[in-house]
Design an enzyme around this catalytic site. Structure first.
Site, short mmCIF file in Angstrom:
data_model
loop_
_atom_site.label_atom_id
_atom_site.label_comp_id
_atom_site.label_asym_id
_atom_site.label_seq_id
_atom_site.Cartn_x
_atom_site.Cartn_y
_atom_site.Cartn_z
CD1 TRP A 179 15.49 -12.12 42.01
CD2 TRP A 179 16.72 -13.83 41.31
NE1 TRP A 179 16.43 -12.40 42.99
CE2 TRP A 179 17.20 -13.45 42.57
CE3 TRP A 179 17.35 -14.90 40.65
CZ2 TRP A 179 18.27 -14.08 43.21
CZ3 TRP A 179 18.41 -15.53 41.28
CH2 TRP A 179 18.85 -15.13 42.54
CG ASN A 180 14.51 -18.61 42.24
OD1 ASN A 180 13.43 -18.00 42.25
ND2 ASN A 180 14.79 -19.54 43.13
CB ALA A 206 11.94 -10.59 40.33
CD GLU A 256 3.21 -21.08 46.05
OE1 GLU A 256 2.71 -20.00 45.70
OE2 GLU A 256 4.40 -21.38 45.80
CD GLU A 269 9.18 -21.40 47.95
OE1 GLU A 269 10.28 -21.44 48.56
OE2 GLU A 269 9.07 -21.22 46.74
CD GLU A 323 18.36 -19.98 50.69
OE1 GLU A 323 17.77 -20.76 49.92
OE2 GLU A 323 17.79 -18.98 51.21
CB CYS A 345 14.20 -21.90 48.03
SG CYS A 345 12.83 -22.62 47.10
#
Length: 504
Positions: A175-176, A201, A482, A274, A405, A308
């Site tokens: 979702w980010n 998401a 990626e 990822e 995190e 991230c």
């Protein structure tokens, strides 16, 4: 829909943006809410999409189930037959058309991103351009999926290696970055010759559906790009267990990544992951302080910290520690918090309340263990999804913010004395996605970047991603890459062919 309750004086653009959003929500992709085998499926059950800044409903979308997913897998398998045979130049022409449509509709897409994800509109615009860049990149890279000829070790034989598409692919996206992560995965898969099924998401389905609508307009054949929205567990199960799905790409938490890897083992899929980051940001005493502060702000607070790649542990050499904390705190105090559609907003809401609560937990834990809050305020008049930027100084490794995190606008600053010490502390994590080094010594930059156990290292810059680079991490931050030419390889298999009995 009640949007005017958060409009502020003088924010004329806000009202204009809401008008664009309301027009978008009347489009067929929202009414249908799932694209399966070239048809928009309405579904009997609907899920609500909310504005994370206000909690108000902005749309409702169809909730797909396992039966829908099985239909999509069958459609993708049928579509694979013709899509793989299409000349790479023709596949890639469709990708270029898709990219052009994204850019033509970039403002509407950006408003959609901000409305359901929450990030400031300028960052949403950047995301659209970033996502379109992957379509353009792989449109070119798909025409360069070269094989090789091997000097033969057998008399009268010709040896060569071909690159061929792996088959039906699946993408589970976060979702980010609700547009860019879909574009990055889909572009590589489609360029390689693989149809792809996207499960976005549940917090941000509208962006995925809008991309699917533009993909239709670009000429993507039925069954080649499909989007299904619904319960993550129910929809993921067929993707993980069905042998017809040969590749899976996931961006998200390490915890979920482990579960997906375990479930795909039964069918030995080609998996790219990822996963989480816990990025160290190393600032040495020889660097220009203003440059380090600017870089730390960018690396920490982009996407309101929900990234991230966000700097999670900011290590500062002790001789400049106090000066950095003062300057960093002053810079953070200038950040404007508000709705992402309001002008000049730097920090939007957390997309999920659970993320906001984790930020608050990390702040409270750090304070209880002796950290100082230099810049932080609970704020007034903002919903619970908002976390105002926090600077925590004198952080130690026993605090949650240094061990986990945070995924929000909470900056943890830790002092260090020597290069050897800080490299060891930076590497003391099972995460290994990205790291940052700020120094004016070329020798140190090369030495430290070599020693850091991370898949990506930015030296004197907070911006280093893009279509040409191999994005991915070490250790429990993921598998595969990626972007770059290696992103195409995630959706292709090598085939070695030996042709014998040749006249020599």
């Amino acid at each position: 829909m009640g949007f005017q309750t958060i409009r502020r004086d003088g924010s004329q653009f806000f009202g204009l943006a809401i008008g664009h959003l309301q027009n978008l929500l009347r489009r067929d992709f929202v009414a249908g809410s799932a694209l399966i085998d070239g048809r928009w499926i309405a579904g009997e059950q609907r899920d609500v999409v909310v504005d994370p800044a206000t909690g108000e409903e902005i749309a409702n979308v169809a909730r797909c189930d396992a039966g829908h997913m099985n239909m999509a897998i069958a459609a993708a398998e049928r579509a694979f037959v013709e899509w793989r045979k299409l000349l790479p130049a023709k596949r890639c022409a469709i990708l270029r058309s898709w990219a052009s449509l994204m850019l033509d509709h970039s403002e509407e897409l950006a408003i959609l991103v901000t409305s359901e994800q929450g990030k400031p509109l300028p960052e949403a615009r950047d995301e659209i351009a970033y996502g379109a860049g992957f379509l353009e990149w792989f449109a070119a890279e798909g025409e360069r999926a070269y094989g090789e000829t091997i000097p033969s070790h057998k008399p009268g034989s010709l040896l060569h290696v071909r690159m061929q598409p792996v088959g039906v692919a699946a993408a589970i996206t976060p979702w980010n970055f609700p547009v860019a992560m879909i574009a990055r995965k889909a572009a590589a898969a489609l360029a390689a010759g693989c149809p792809i099924i996207v499960k976005p998401a549940p917090e941000t389905p509208l962006c995925a559906l809008a991309l699917a609508r533009l993909g239709e307009e670009a000429g993507i054949p039925r069954g080649v790009f499909q989007v299904l929205v619904g319960d993550p567990i129910e929809l993921s199960a067929p993707l993980l267990r069905d042998t017809r799905v040969r590749a899976l790409s996931f961006t998200g938490s390490t915890q979920i990544g482990r579960l997906l890897l375990r479930e795909t083992a039964a069918t030995v899929k080609k998996v790219s992951l990822e996963l989480g980051g816990h990025a160290p940001f190393l600032i040495f005493e020889d660097v220009d302080l203003a440059k380090a502060v600017k870089g730390a702000v960018a690396a920490k607070f982009a996407t309101s910290g929900q990234d991230c790649l966000a700097a999670n542990r900011i290590f500062v050499q002790r001789s400049i520690y106090s000066a950095f904390v003062d300057a960093f705190g002053a810079a953070i105090a200038q950040l404007k918090v508000g709705h992402g559609l309001e002008p000049a907003t730097n920090i939007g809401p957390m997309t999920k309340l659970s993320v906001a609560n984790k930020c608050r937990m990390h702040i409270d834990d750090a304070i209880a263990k002796g950290a100082r809050v230099i810049c932080q305020d609970r704020g007034a008049g903002l919903s619970q999804n908002f976390v105002l930027p926090a600077l925590l100084s004198d952080v130690t490794e026993d605090m949650l913010v240094a061990r986990e995190e945070t995924f929000g606008p909470v900056a943890a600053v830790l002092p260090f004395d020597s290069e050897e010490e800080v490299v060891a502390r930076a590497n003391a994590s099972e995460m290994g996605l990205a790291a940052y080094v700020y120094t004016d010594s070329l020798r140190r930059a090369l030495r430290v970047s070599e020693q850091l156990e991370y898949g990506m290292v930015g030296v004197n810059t907070a911006s280093f991603t893009g279509p040409p680079i191999p994005f991915g991490g070490w250790k429990q931050s993921g598998l595969g890459r990626e972007g770059s030419k290696r992103g195409l390889e995630e959706y292709m298999e090598l085939k070695y062919v030996c042709i014998g009995d040749l006249v020599v």
